[in-house]
Scaffold this motif. Sequence first.
Motif, PDB file in Angstrom:
ATOM      1  N   LEU A 257       0.571   2.769   3.091  1.00  0.00           N
ATOM      2  CA  LEU A 257       1.851   3.399   2.778  1.00  0.00           C
ATOM      3  C   LEU A 257       2.550   2.694   1.620  1.00  0.00           C
ATOM      4  O   LEU A 257       3.199   3.345   0.785  1.00  0.00           O
ATOM      5  CB  LEU A 257       2.734   3.400   4.018  1.00  0.00           C
TER       6      LEU A 257
ATOM      7  N   THR B  96       1.320   1.253  -1.052  1.00  0.00           N
ATOM      8  CA  THR B  96       0.822   1.628  -2.373  1.00  0.00           C
ATOM      9  C   THR B  96       1.443   2.943  -2.837  1.00  0.00           C
ATOM     10  O   THR B  96       1.818   3.089  -4.011  1.00  0.00           O
ATOM     11  CB  THR B  96      -0.706   1.748  -2.350  1.00  0.00           C
ATOM     12  N   VAL B  97       1.561   3.888  -1.920  1.00  0.00           N
ATOM     13  CA  VAL B  97       2.183   5.166  -2.271  1.00  0.00           C
ATOM     14  C   VAL B  97       3.679   4.988  -2.521  1.00  0.00           C
ATOM     15  O   VAL B  97       4.245   5.575  -3.460  1.00  0.00           O
ATOM     16  CB  VAL B  97       1.942   6.196  -1.154  1.00  0.00           C
ATOM     17  N   GLN B  98       4.327   4.155  -1.729  1.00  0.00           N
ATOM     18  CA  GLN B  98       5.762   3.972  -1.857  1.00  0.00           C
ATOM     19  C   GLN B  98       6.143   3.243  -3.141  1.00  0.00           C
ATOM     20  O   GLN B  98       7.252   3.435  -3.658  1.00  0.00           O
ATOM     21  CB  GLN B  98       6.298   3.219  -0.641  1.00  0.00           C
TER      22      GLN B  98
ATOM     23  N   ASN C  14       6.413   5.949  -5.595  1.00  0.00           N
ATOM     24  CA  ASN C  14       7.620   6.729  -5.319  1.00  0.00           C
ATOM     25  C   ASN C  14       8.879   5.981  -5.743  1.00  0.00           C
ATOM     26  O   ASN C  14       9.835   6.589  -6.251  1.00  0.00           O
ATOM     27  CB  ASN C  14       7.691   7.061  -3.829  1.00  0.00           C
TER      28      ASN C  14
ATOM     29  N   ASN D 214      -1.059   5.883  -7.448  1.00  0.00           N
ATOM     30  CA  ASN D 214      -1.317   6.907  -6.436  1.00  0.00           C
ATOM     31  C   ASN D 214      -2.805   7.060  -6.141  1.00  0.00           C
ATOM     32  O   ASN D 214      -3.213   7.216  -4.983  1.00  0.00           O
ATOM     33  CB  ASN D 214      -0.741   8.250  -6.889  1.00  0.00           C
TER      34      ASN D 214
ATOM     35  N   GLY E  32      -3.843   4.227  -4.075  1.00  0.00           N
ATOM     36  CA  GLY E  32      -3.365   4.410  -2.713  1.00  0.00           C
ATOM     37  C   GLY E  32      -4.227   5.375  -1.920  1.00  0.00           C
ATOM     38  O   GLY E  32      -4.522   5.138  -0.743  1.00  0.00           O
ATOM     39  N   ASP E  33      -4.659   6.466  -2.551  1.00  0.00           N
ATOM     40  CA  ASP E  33      -5.545   7.418  -1.871  1.00  0.00           C
ATOM     41  C   ASP E  33      -6.877   6.770  -1.520  1.00  0.00           C
ATOM     42  O   ASP E  33      -7.410   6.978  -0.419  1.00  0.00           O
ATOM     43  CB  ASP E  33      -5.776   8.640  -2.760  1.00  0.00           C
TER      44      ASP E  33
ATOM     45  N   ARG F   5      -6.387   4.331   1.345  1.00  0.00           N
ATOM     46  CA  ARG F   5      -6.221   5.052   2.610  1.00  0.00           C
ATOM     47  C   ARG F   5      -7.575   5.445   3.189  1.00  0.00           C
ATOM     48  O   ARG F   5      -7.826   5.296   4.390  1.00  0.00           O
ATOM     49  CB  ARG F   5      -5.376   6.297   2.370  1.00  0.00           C
TER      50      ARG F   5
END
Length: 319
Positions: A233, A235-237, A240, A296, A299-300, A303
Amino acid sequence: MSIQDPSSPTTWRRFRDSYFLYRLQRDRRAQICMTLFVAMMASLLLTPWLAPSNPYDLAQISLLDSELPPLWIAGSDPAHLLGTDAQGRDLLSTMLYGARVSIAIGFGAVLVQSLLGTALGLLAGYRGGVIDTLLMRMADIQLSFSTLMMAIVIGAVVKAAFGGAFYGDYGVAILILIIGLSEWPQYARTVRASVLAEKQKEYVDAARVLGFSNYRIMWRHILPNALAPIFVLSTVQIANAIMAEAALSFLGLGMPETEPSLGSLIKSGFDYLQSGSWWITLLPGLLLVALVLVINLLGDWLRDTLNPRLHRARHEDSR
């Protein structure tokens, strides 16, 4: 003094044999993204030595050099590879320094929201009852509004309460808090879901039988087993948070033009698009898009790498 068993694997050997490195060596897209990310981070750390000039030093800025085009366009100056902005600052230098500010705000905001959200999610998932209901309803109310809307409201209140001068002096710290307070429910709900699954396992019952305190069970036993979703989370945040900072700066609630971030650089050049000085906005915008895209994609990939169910499904399909 403890004697280490020579047969035990070293840290480097464990990393070399890890599934993380195994996946990285076999995924070309992840390798490219990791290389770009490391190169970006290295260039930002070395910005004082890589940047042609210091955009904060007024002695190195001349209004006579304002709006010079990039090197591949007629009328450029070889001393300014990517041209200059409306204030005469070297655009490459401002982009490097601005990206440092954006990255610092992104990582700082994620640190704030992860610490706050993890603590509240851990408490809600483990204790349950009224505490769980109260914290999750607070999270649901905040999630009903967009992150940008919450950040705008908090930023406008802070700017009205303390004034523009205070906001400019402590812009980085204020933006970290604003974005961090706007995104903590993401972590709280993620951690709570992991805690609800972990607290039903036998090692938690064994810890209770041994008389361990609730504090120790939560932080020493349950939390380490719930860290994988937090890493994914985060990495995505980070991406963002960088985008949120850029949006706030574009709306005038972010960093001032005297201490540029990527968002404030895009905003400062937006008014000059009609005059033909497109590079002032377009080049920082392309850097922002590249930075967010790389984070992003990483991050994918992370995950997928840290998802044991996905590993099991792929293994069964390959049999």
